[in-house]
Scaffold this active site. Structure first.
Site, PDB file in Angstrom:
ATOM      1  N   ASN A   6     106.315  90.387  69.682  1.00 18.28           N
ATOM      2  CA  ASN A   6     105.295  90.651  68.695  1.00 18.28           C
ATOM      3  C   ASN A   6     104.272  91.987  69.020  1.00 18.28           C
ATOM      4  O   ASN A   6     103.537  91.775  69.761  1.00 18.28           O
ATOM      5  CB  ASN A   6     104.317  89.298  68.524  1.00 18.28           C
ATOM      6  CG  ASN A   6     103.301  89.664  67.356  1.00 18.28           C
ATOM      7  OD1 ASN A   6     103.361  90.485  66.362  1.00 18.28           O
ATOM      8  ND2 ASN A   6     102.520  88.773  67.500  1.00 18.28           N
ATOM      9  N   TRP A   7     104.513  93.017  68.330  1.00 19.55           N
ATOM     10  CA  TRP A   7     104.252  94.202  68.433  1.00 19.55           C
ATOM     11  C   TRP A   7     102.757  94.461  68.073  1.00 19.55           C
ATOM     12  O   TRP A   7     102.131  95.242  68.085  1.00 19.55           O
ATOM     13  CB  TRP A   7     104.790  95.328  68.017  1.00 19.55           C
ATOM     14  CG  TRP A   7     106.175  95.674  68.790  1.00 19.55           C
ATOM     15  CD1 TRP A   7     106.588  94.939  69.804  1.00 19.55           C
ATOM     16  CD2 TRP A   7     107.247  96.723  68.673  1.00 19.55           C
ATOM     17  NE1 TRP A   7     107.868  95.348  70.303  1.00 19.55           N
ATOM     18  CE2 TRP A   7     108.274  96.387  69.474  1.00 19.55           C
ATOM     19  CE3 TRP A   7     107.240  97.688  67.525  1.00 19.55           C
ATOM     20  CZ2 TRP A   7     109.473  97.262  69.449  1.00 19.55           C
ATOM     21  CZ3 TRP A   7     108.458  98.620  67.679  1.00 19.55           C
ATOM     22  CH2 TRP A   7     109.691  98.288  68.542  1.00 19.55           C
ATOM     23  N   LYS A   8     102.361  93.288  67.014  1.00 18.95           N
ATOM     24  CA  LYS A   8     101.137  93.376  66.312  1.00 18.95           C
ATOM     25  C   LYS A   8     101.191  94.781  65.564  1.00 18.95           C
ATOM     26  O   LYS A   8     101.876  95.417  65.162  1.00 18.95           O
ATOM     27  CB  LYS A   8     100.153  93.246  67.175  1.00 18.95           C
ATOM     28  CG  LYS A   8      99.994  91.969  68.033  1.00 18.95           C
ATOM     29  CD  LYS A   8      99.077  91.224  68.617  1.00 18.95           C
ATOM     30  CE  LYS A   8      99.703  90.063  69.252  1.00 18.95           C
ATOM     31  NZ  LYS A   8      98.533  89.320  69.800  1.00 18.95           N
ATOM     32  N   HIS A  92     100.664  83.583  62.004  1.00 17.50           N
ATOM     33  CA  HIS A  92     100.148  83.885  63.495  1.00 17.50           C
ATOM     34  C   HIS A  92      98.470  83.679  63.327  1.00 17.50           C
ATOM     35  O   HIS A  92      97.810  84.048  62.349  1.00 17.50           O
ATOM     36  CB  HIS A  92     100.429  85.572  63.722  1.00 17.50           C
ATOM     37  CG  HIS A  92     100.089  85.726  65.230  1.00 17.50           C
ATOM     38  ND1 HIS A  92      98.869  86.035  65.375  1.00 17.50           N
ATOM     39  CD2 HIS A  92     100.894  85.698  66.364  1.00 17.50           C
ATOM     40  CE1 HIS A  92      98.921  86.422  66.899  1.00 17.50           C
ATOM     41  NE2 HIS A  92      99.934  85.980  67.105  1.00 17.50           N
ATOM     42  N   GLU A  94      96.184  85.286  64.480  1.00 15.05           N
ATOM     43  CA  GLU A  94      95.299  86.415  64.087  1.00 15.05           C
ATOM     44  C   GLU A  94      95.223  86.561  62.533  1.00 15.05           C
ATOM     45  O   GLU A  94      94.285  87.024  61.810  1.00 15.05           O
ATOM     46  CB  GLU A  94      95.806  87.871  64.412  1.00 15.05           C
ATOM     47  CG  GLU A  94      95.429  87.910  65.867  1.00 15.05           C
ATOM     48  CD  GLU A  94      96.431  88.899  66.947  1.00 15.05           C
ATOM     49  OE1 GLU A  94      97.384  89.325  66.479  1.00 15.05           O
ATOM     50  OE2 GLU A  94      96.421  88.642  68.229  1.00 15.05           O
ATOM     51  N   GLU A 158     101.219  78.997  70.102  1.00 13.59           N
ATOM     52  CA  GLU A 158     100.166  79.703  70.894  1.00 13.59           C
ATOM     53  C   GLU A 158      98.708  79.418  70.870  1.00 13.59           C
ATOM     54  O   GLU A 158      98.350  79.376  69.819  1.00 13.59           O
ATOM     55  CB  GLU A 158     100.421  81.116  70.003  1.00 13.59           C
ATOM     56  CG  GLU A 158     101.750  81.457  69.961  1.00 13.59           C
ATOM     57  CD  GLU A 158     101.615  83.285  69.734  1.00 13.59           C
ATOM     58  OE1 GLU A 158     102.365  83.941  70.378  1.00 13.59           O
ATOM     59  OE2 GLU A 158     101.072  83.556  68.560  1.00 13.59           O
ATOM     60  N   GLY A 164      96.221  87.318  74.059  1.00 13.64           N
ATOM     61  CA  GLY A 164      95.630  88.583  74.706  1.00 13.64           C
ATOM     62  C   GLY A 164      94.585  88.346  75.549  1.00 13.64           C
ATOM     63  O   GLY A 164      93.664  89.344  75.814  1.00 13.64           O
ATOM     64  N   SER A 194      99.699  85.304  76.451  1.00 16.17           N
ATOM     65  CA  SER A 194      99.715  86.099  77.639  1.00 16.17           C
ATOM     66  C   SER A 194     100.881  85.686  78.777  1.00 16.17           C
ATOM     67  O   SER A 194     100.688  85.673  79.945  1.00 16.17           O
ATOM     68  CB  SER A 194      98.258  85.725  78.616  1.00 16.17           C
ATOM     69  OG  SER A 194      97.173  86.175  77.801  1.00 16.17           O
ATOM     70  N   GLY A 215     103.361  89.141  73.117  1.00 18.96           N
ATOM     71  CA  GLY A 215     102.571  90.276  72.432  1.00 18.96           C
ATOM     72  C   GLY A 215     102.401  91.484  73.419  1.00 18.96           C
ATOM     73  O   GLY A 215     103.286  92.193  73.528  1.00 18.96           O
ATOM     74  N   GLY A 216     101.332  91.561  74.029  1.00 14.88           N
ATOM     75  CA  GLY A 216     101.000  92.706  75.133  1.00 14.88           C
ATOM     76  C   GLY A 216     102.215  92.860  75.742  1.00 14.88           C
ATOM     77  O   GLY A 216     102.402  94.400  76.081  1.00 14.88           O
TER      78      GLY A 216
HETATM   79  P1  PGA Z   1      99.811  87.927  73.955  1.00 19.09           P
HETATM   80  O1  PGA Z   1     100.066  87.588  72.424  1.00 19.09           O
HETATM   81  O2  PGA Z   1     101.237  87.969  74.583  1.00 19.09           O
HETATM   82  O3  PGA Z   1      99.309  89.724  73.972  1.00 19.09           O
HETATM   83  O4  PGA Z   1      98.833  87.144  74.464  1.00 19.09           O
HETATM   84  C1  PGA Z   1     101.103  86.683  72.007  1.00 19.09           C
HETATM   85  C2  PGA Z   1     100.902  86.732  70.367  1.00 19.09           C
HETATM   86  O5  PGA Z   1      99.855  86.912  69.825  1.00 19.09           O
HETATM   87  O6  PGA Z   1     101.899  86.449  69.820  1.00 19.09           O
END
Ligand code: PGA
Length: 235
Positions: A6-8, A92, A94, A158, A164, A194, A215-216
């Site tokens: 997930n590149w956001k 998601h 966010e 999640e 994050g 994470s 994500g990251g």
């Molecule tokens: P993260 O994000 O791996 O940076 O914690 C995961 C996500 O939000 O899908």
């Protein structure tokens, strides 16, 4: 196993194309794991082109429930399909926290996208306050019960406090949540929050963890590829 990146809101079209060109070489010959990248809408076309002829899938980070209409800022599954995009993330945290997404809108997005023929990763997870208040089980049951079973539906667990933050759920805690989710809806369940090359093996070893939403660590080819390789070992 499915590993989805997930590149956001990172990587425009040029960077996406470059990343995917390197990724396809890096993952060439890797078997036993399904891999997907989820770029921002504007970079989907570039990713599809750069990954053409590979098994690496491209998915969007959101999708609307109608095929078209007066919905400023939204994109439909039909439009994604036209671009060669066959999957989407919905709900998601966010989007739930910052853009008013609810269990109901998440379920509508998921149902319509599945109906339109794409696959869906629907995200669920408790906040830190909900966990501390002992509400994790009730929250997960409510979020998952809003979704209907489908053979192209995947859930991502999640925990919001792990996204994050570098604070990964312990493998035991992830397993507990995944088993609960599976008891409500028996579909593949990814863990997210994470996930890094260093902790991926232990998380993916849990019986009810079917992959990861990253994500990251999905923003660098090397760390993303290392997680894909850990998953490939678990098949
Ligand atoms: P993260 O994000 O791996 O940076 O914690 C995961 C996500 O939000 O899908």
């Amino acid at each position: 196993m499915l590993i989805a990146g997930n590149w956001k809101m990172y990587k425009g079209p040029a960077e996406a194309a470059e990343f995917c060109a390197v990724l396809r070489g890096r993952l060439a010959g890797l078997e036993g794991v399904d891999v997907a990248v989820c770029p921002p809408f504007v970079s989907l076309g570039a990713a599809v082109q750069a990954l053409a002829g590979t098994e690496i899938a491209v998915a969007a980070q959101n999708v609307h429930w109608d095929a078209e209409g007066a919905f400023t800022g939204e994109v439909s599954a039909a439009m994604l399909l036209e671009l060669g995009v066959y999957g989407a993330i919905v709900g998601h945290s966010e989007r739930r926290q910052q853009f008013g997404e609810t269990d109901e809108t998440t379920a509508r997005r998921a149902a319509a996208a599945l109906e339109a023929g794409i696959w869906v990763i629907a995200c669920v997870g408790e906040t830190e306050a909900e966990r501390e208040a002992g509400e994790t089980e009730a929250v997960l049951r409510r979020q998952v019960a809003a979704l209907d079973p489908h053979d192209r539906l995947v859930i991502a667990y999640e925990p919001v406090w792990a996204i994050g933050t570098g604070r990964t759920a312990t493998p035991e805690l992830a397993q507990e949540a995944h088993a609960l989710i599976r008891s409500v809806l028996d579909v593949p369940i990814l863990y997210g929050g994470s996930v890094k090359p260093e902790n991926a093996a232990d998380l993916l070893a849990q019986p009810d963890v079917d992959g990861a939403l990253v994500g990251g660590a999905s923003l660098e080819v090397e760390s993303f590829a290392a997680i894909c390789e850990e998953a490939a070992k678990k098949q």
